[in-house]
Design an enzyme around this catalytic site. Structure first.
Site, PDB file in Angstrom:
ATOM      1  N   LYS A   1      -1.487  -2.598   7.985  1.00 37.50           N
ATOM      2  CA  LYS A   1      -2.522  -2.241   8.895  1.00 37.50           C
ATOM      3  C   LYS A   1      -2.686  -3.083  10.250  1.00 37.50           C
ATOM      4  O   LYS A   1      -2.226  -4.037  10.260  1.00 37.50           O
ATOM      5  CB  LYS A   1      -3.872  -2.663   8.169  1.00 37.50           C
ATOM      6  CG  LYS A   1      -4.281  -1.460   6.964  1.00 37.50           C
ATOM      7  CD  LYS A   1      -5.657  -1.908   6.342  1.00 37.50           C
ATOM      8  CE  LYS A   1      -5.855  -0.955   5.151  1.00 37.50           C
ATOM      9  NZ  LYS A   1      -7.231  -1.184   4.689  1.00 37.50           N
TER      10      LYS A   1
ATOM     11  N   HIS B   1      -3.716  -9.237   3.929  1.00 38.74           N
ATOM     12  CA  HIS B   1      -4.983  -8.883   4.319  1.00 38.74           C
ATOM     13  C   HIS B   1      -5.355  -9.813   5.515  1.00 38.74           C
ATOM     14  O   HIS B   1      -5.127 -11.078   5.634  1.00 38.74           O
ATOM     15  CB  HIS B   1      -5.650  -9.665   3.100  1.00 38.74           C
ATOM     16  CG  HIS B   1      -5.937  -8.922   2.082  1.00 38.74           C
ATOM     17  ND1 HIS B   1      -6.157  -9.363   0.535  1.00 38.74           N
ATOM     18  CD2 HIS B   1      -5.633  -7.528   1.511  1.00 38.74           C
ATOM     19  CE1 HIS B   1      -6.189  -8.399  -0.341  1.00 38.74           C
ATOM     20  NE2 HIS B   1      -6.096  -7.278   0.434  1.00 38.74           N
TER      21      HIS B   1
ATOM     22  N   TYR C   1      -9.470 -11.522  -6.482  1.00 41.96           N
ATOM     23  CA  TYR C   1      -8.578 -11.545  -7.603  1.00 41.96           C
ATOM     24  C   TYR C   1      -9.057 -13.061  -8.206  1.00 41.96           C
ATOM     25  O   TYR C   1      -8.472 -13.104  -9.061  1.00 41.96           O
ATOM     26  CB  TYR C   1      -7.245 -11.415  -6.953  1.00 41.96           C
ATOM     27  CG  TYR C   1      -7.014 -10.196  -6.268  1.00 41.96           C
ATOM     28  CD1 TYR C   1      -6.890  -9.081  -7.165  1.00 41.96           C
ATOM     29  CD2 TYR C   1      -6.704 -10.190  -4.816  1.00 41.96           C
ATOM     30  CE1 TYR C   1      -6.571  -7.735  -6.793  1.00 41.96           C
ATOM     31  CE2 TYR C   1      -6.500  -8.661  -4.421  1.00 41.96           C
ATOM     32  CZ  TYR C   1      -6.330  -7.613  -5.342  1.00 41.96           C
ATOM     33  OH  TYR C   1      -6.147  -6.364  -4.888  1.00 41.96           O
TER      34      TYR C   1
ATOM     35  N   ARG D   1      -1.001  -2.148  -6.679  1.00 40.33           N
ATOM     36  CA  ARG D   1      -1.234  -3.175  -5.867  1.00 40.33           C
ATOM     37  C   ARG D   1      -2.115  -4.367  -6.488  1.00 40.33           C
ATOM     38  O   ARG D   1      -2.085  -5.628  -6.349  1.00 40.33           O
ATOM     39  CB  ARG D   1      -1.921  -2.736  -4.486  1.00 40.33           C
ATOM     40  CG  ARG D   1      -2.022  -3.758  -3.711  1.00 40.33           C
ATOM     41  CD  ARG D   1      -2.448  -2.948  -2.174  1.00 40.33           C
ATOM     42  NE  ARG D   1      -3.278  -3.646  -1.190  1.00 40.33           N
ATOM     43  CZ  ARG D   1      -2.429  -4.525  -0.277  1.00 40.33           C
ATOM     44  NH1 ARG D   1      -1.066  -4.587  -0.137  1.00 40.33           N
ATOM     45  NH2 ARG D   1      -3.331  -5.121   0.718  1.00 40.33           N
TER      46      ARG D   1
ATOM     47  N   ARG E   1       0.935  -1.190   0.059  1.00 40.45           N
ATOM     48  CA  ARG E   1       0.027  -0.113  -0.108  1.00 40.45           C
ATOM     49  C   ARG E   1       0.693   1.331  -0.166  1.00 40.45           C
ATOM     50  O   ARG E   1       2.226   1.293   0.419  1.00 40.45           O
ATOM     51  CB  ARG E   1      -1.001  -0.092   1.357  1.00 40.45           C
ATOM     52  CG  ARG E   1      -1.640  -1.346   1.189  1.00 40.45           C
ATOM     53  CD  ARG E   1      -2.540  -1.071   2.705  1.00 40.45           C
ATOM     54  NE  ARG E   1      -3.277  -2.408   2.831  1.00 40.45           N
ATOM     55  CZ  ARG E   1      -3.094  -3.409   3.459  1.00 40.45           C
ATOM     56  NH1 ARG E   1      -1.774  -3.566   4.154  1.00 40.45           N
ATOM     57  NH2 ARG E   1      -3.886  -4.423   3.703  1.00 40.45           N
TER      58      ARG E   1
ATOM     59  N   HIS F   1      -3.192   2.346  -6.107  1.00 47.66           N
ATOM     60  CA  HIS F   1      -3.729   0.967  -5.826  1.00 47.66           C
ATOM     61  C   HIS F   1      -3.926   0.117  -6.915  1.00 47.66           C
ATOM     62  O   HIS F   1      -3.984  -1.031  -6.702  1.00 47.66           O
ATOM     63  CB  HIS F   1      -4.912   1.113  -5.177  1.00 47.66           C
ATOM     64  CG  HIS F   1      -5.326   0.361  -3.816  1.00 47.66           C
ATOM     65  ND1 HIS F   1      -4.537   0.344  -2.566  1.00 47.66           N
ATOM     66  CD2 HIS F   1      -6.337  -0.592  -3.588  1.00 47.66           C
ATOM     67  CE1 HIS F   1      -4.995  -0.516  -1.594  1.00 47.66           C
ATOM     68  NE2 HIS F   1      -5.840  -0.847  -2.325  1.00 47.66           N
TER      69      HIS F   1
END
Length: 316
Positions: free
Chosen positions: A190, A288, A297, A265, A166, A262
């Site tokens: 994150k 994730h 995806y 990514r 990111r 993004h």
């Protein structure tokens, strides 16, 4: 007959307006940061979502939080849809509202969370926009002598595509977390979760060129900065600057409207799936928390599914 007198201001007959729910905003954000361990950018996004919800809430007929029902919250989702927001954006708003109402239950403000009964909008129709490998190669080669720091810009683009990181993970990446000889880097995603990402030869070469020819000049103005990517003042590059770098070079290859940071990514993840990467491994590489986020995806990679069908089906 004499006119009826109005009750005094302190009378028990006075109609009181419901308390403004905005008083719970800052405690909620503190809860997300201190107790849930969310990153500052995530908390900032939740703040924006809740502020928008509260603005809409105040514009409706005043109703206490305890009397908010499913129809009321559904009205807000309809309001978001009327704004032509993407399904993913509406879903994020819904997640924020659910978290907010759960927090109010934890604090004893509400007895139960009616927001948990709301269904998320279906996301299966949403497919992230990706670039072809050929277009990615053009983008990585787009920085040129007209730019102040073309080697830095090329290194940023190469790193984003090689790692799937990111924007925030790229700009906060410390120099000592990048191991060019070993071909990997450690980034913090994150929830302050650290993960290891691999660097391909293109990214390694691009970063080496930047470190050798441009970064030393930047650090003369600020020797204490530890971030890998710097601005001309020797300070950590901002997310906005990375956005501008991506958009500028995307315009040079004719796809500025489609491309954002993004997008690289998404392209990384899609090309990894096409190359045979397992979804669990891809989940780790992308950072994730939930594999359902990664499963998007699998809808993009039609070419690989077709190849598998042709290889294994008896009539393929």
């Amino acid at each position: 007959m004499p006119p009826r007198k109005r009750p005094p201001a302190n009378s028990r007959f006075q109609v009181r307006k419901p308390a403004d729910p905005g008083v719970h905003l800052e405690p909620f954000l503190h809860y997300l940061e201190a107790e849930c361990g969310m990153a500052a950018n995530t908390v900032s996004a939740y703040r924006s979502d809740i502020v928008q919800f509260l603005d809409w809430y105040r514009a409706q007929k005043p109703v206490p939080l305890s009397e908010v029902d499913l129809a009321f919250l559904s009205g807000y989702l309809q309001h978001l849809n009327r704004r032509k927001l993407a399904a993913t954006t509406v879903s994020r708003h819904l997640v924020t509202i659910k978290l907010f109402f759960r927090y109010l239950v934890l604090e004893g403000v509400l007895a139960e969370s009616i927001a948990d009964l709301l269904n998320s909008p279906k996301l299966w129709k949403y497919l992230p926009k990706v670039l072809s490998p050929e277009k990615v190669n053009q983008l990585l080669s787009a920085p040129c002598r007209q730019d102040r720091y073309p080697l830095r810009d090329r290194a940023i683009l190469a790193m984003m595509y090689a790692t799937g990181c990111r924007v925030t993970e790229i700009v906060t990446l410390p120099l000592n977390a990048v191991k060019l000889t070993e071909g990997y880097a450690r980034c913090v995603g994150k929830g302050n979760k650290e993960r290891m990402v691999s660097l391909n030869p293109v990214a390694v070469a691009a970063v080496e060129a930047y470190l050798r020819h441009e970064r030393p000049d930047m650090t003369r103005r600020n020797t204490a900065e530890q971030a890998l990517f710097l601005n001309r003042g020797g300070k950590q590059l901002s997310r906005v600057m990375v956005w501008n770098i991506v958009k500028k070079n995307a315009a040079r290859v004719g796809c500025s409207k489609e491309v954002s940071p993004h997008t690289l990514r998404h392209s990384f993840a899609t090309h990894m799936m096409a190359g045979g990467a397992e979804i669990r491994a891809l989940q780790e590489l992308l950072g994730h928390a939930n594999i359902r986020t990664t499963q998007i995806y699998t809808h993009v990679d039609h070419s690989r599914l077709k190849a598998v069908h042709q290889m294994y089906h008896p009539r393929g």
